[in-house]
Scaffold this motif. Structure first.
Motif, short mmCIF file in Angstrom:
data_model
loop_
_atom_site.label_atom_id
_atom_site.label_comp_id
_atom_site.label_asym_id
_atom_site.label_seq_id
_atom_site.Cartn_x
_atom_site.Cartn_y
_atom_site.Cartn_z
N GLN A 167 56.23 -14.56 55.57
CA GLN A 167 54.73 -15.49 55.60
C GLN A 167 53.70 -14.29 56.29
OE1 GLN A 167 55.27 -18.90 58.12
NE2 GLN A 167 56.41 -19.92 56.48
N ASP A 168 54.54 -13.39 57.47
CA ASP A 168 53.56 -11.88 57.71
C ASP A 168 53.44 -11.29 56.78
OD1 ASP A 168 54.05 -13.59 59.77
OD2 ASP A 168 55.86 -12.32 61.16
N SER A 169 54.55 -11.06 55.58
CA SER A 169 53.84 -9.99 54.75
C SER A 169 53.28 -10.04 53.62
CB SER A 169 55.21 -9.81 53.40
OG SER A 169 56.20 -10.88 53.13
N ASP A 170 53.48 -11.71 52.99
CA ASP A 170 52.10 -12.87 52.19
C ASP A 170 50.75 -12.13 53.09
OD1 ASP A 170 54.37 -13.11 50.30
OD2 ASP A 170 54.14 -14.74 51.56
N ASP A 171 51.15 -13.15 54.83
CA ASP A 171 49.80 -12.76 54.98
C ASP A 171 48.95 -10.82 54.61
OD1 ASP A 171 49.93 -15.13 55.84
OD2 ASP A 171 51.03 -15.59 57.44
N ASP A 172 49.81 -10.09 54.91
CA ASP A 172 49.42 -9.15 55.25
C ASP A 172 48.66 -9.15 53.84
OD1 ASP A 172 49.83 -8.37 58.40
OD2 ASP A 172 52.10 -7.91 57.30
N GLU A 173 49.03 -9.18 52.64
CA GLU A 173 48.88 -8.71 51.18
C GLU A 173 47.41 -9.37 50.98
OE1 GLU A 173 51.83 -9.69 48.63
OE2 GLU A 173 52.85 -8.29 49.44
N ASP A 174 47.20 -10.48 51.84
CA ASP A 174 46.08 -11.36 51.76
C ASP A 174 45.45 -10.84 52.30
OD1 ASP A 174 47.42 -13.13 49.87
OD2 ASP A 174 47.88 -14.80 51.37
#
Length: 289
Positions: A248-255
């Motif tokens: 989830q943290d990696s997806d938030d960084d990409e967004d």
């Protein structure tokens, strides 16, 4: 009370007789002669062994124990009965006596109108007279004075007979039996059988202890395995949660990166429009000139 065991023999007495004597003596608290107070010794319990008075069916003598219970009564001696009566009891009714001397002398008038001392009281005699070391119960019984002692039976009267002596409680070796007699060979066989039962009981107890220990060990192993499985399950769930959180943290960084790019592009578009407007304004000014 004072315990008296009579006719129970000495160290050479049979074992059952010794056991009876010890049992009777331990039924009552022990008396320390050095510290006991004389006024506390008020009663006597007598255990008298009668040996060989009656014969049983097998022709052997039967032992019997007679139990008697007495109260100790002390009466001062060396004084007249009437004076002793005055000392020991309340003042008698002398309303019909002309003088106290009439009561003491025991004249006819006095003897018919006042109470006379009981004839059952002990007479002055050397056989029953003792010198008291301490004060004793009753009026006139002072220390260092002489008093006559007698025993007054209180009851109950008991006649006891020893039937059986057995070790343990209902399952031990029979030490004595008044009606059943065994030969030496039979006694040895019974002894061996009793010893075998003791050994067998000990073996069963040891086996039972081993079984209990084994069951407890198995139960503890199961508890440890269950605790370990629980810890492993909790650890795996925690690792899974950590993995999901990291994703989830990696997806938030990409967004967040995509949003920054969009904002930069919008800024560039606005600046181009402003530049075009400036160029258009410059062209209009040049045309007007």
């Amino acid at each position: 009370p004072i315990v008296v065991t009579n006719n129970f023999g000495d160290v050479s007495a049979p074992p059952q007789v010794k056991l009876m004597r010890i049992t009777f003596q331990n039924m009552f608290p022990a008396i320390n002669v050095a510290t006991v107070r004389l006024k506390e010794c008020r009663r006597v319990v007598l255990f008298h062994l009668i040996d060989g008075e009656n014969e049983g069916e097998d022709g052997e003598n039967q032992q019997r124990i007679e139990v008697r219970h007495y109260a100790i009564k002390a009466t001062p001696v060396g004084v007249n009965k009437k004076v002793r009566r005055l000392i020991q009891t309340k003042i008698p009714n002398l309303n019909k006596v002309q003088d106290i001397a009439d009561y003491i002398a025991g004249t006819a008038n006095a003897s018919t109108n006042v109470d006379i001392a009981s004839d059952s009281e002990p007479e002055d005699g050397n056989a029953a007279v003792v010198e008291l070391a301490q004060n004793y119960a009753g009026r006139g019984n002072r220390g260092q004075s002489k008093s006559a002692l007698k025993l007054v039976e209180l009851g109950p009267r008991l006649s006891l007979q020893l039937i059986k002596v057995e070790q343990g409680l209902g399952d031990g070796n029979v030490m004595f039996h008044a009606h059943v007699h065994k030969s030496p060979e039979e006694a040895k066989a019974i002894q061996r059988k009793a010893e075998g039962k003791v050994v067998l009981k000990k073996q069963r107890r040891e086996e039972q202890d081993r079984n209990v220990e084994r069951k407890q060990k198995t139960k503890e192993e199961k508890r440890q395995a269950k605790r370990q499985r629980k810890e492993e399950r909790e650890k795996s769930e925690l690792e899974e949660l950590r993995h999901i959180q990291a994703k989830q943290d990696s997806d938030d960084d990409e967004d967040n990166d995509d949003d920054d790019d969009d904002i930069e592009n919008e800024d560039l578009g606005v600046s181009d429009i402003e530049d075009d407007e400036d160029v258009a304004d410059d062209d209009d000014e040049s045309d007007e000139e």
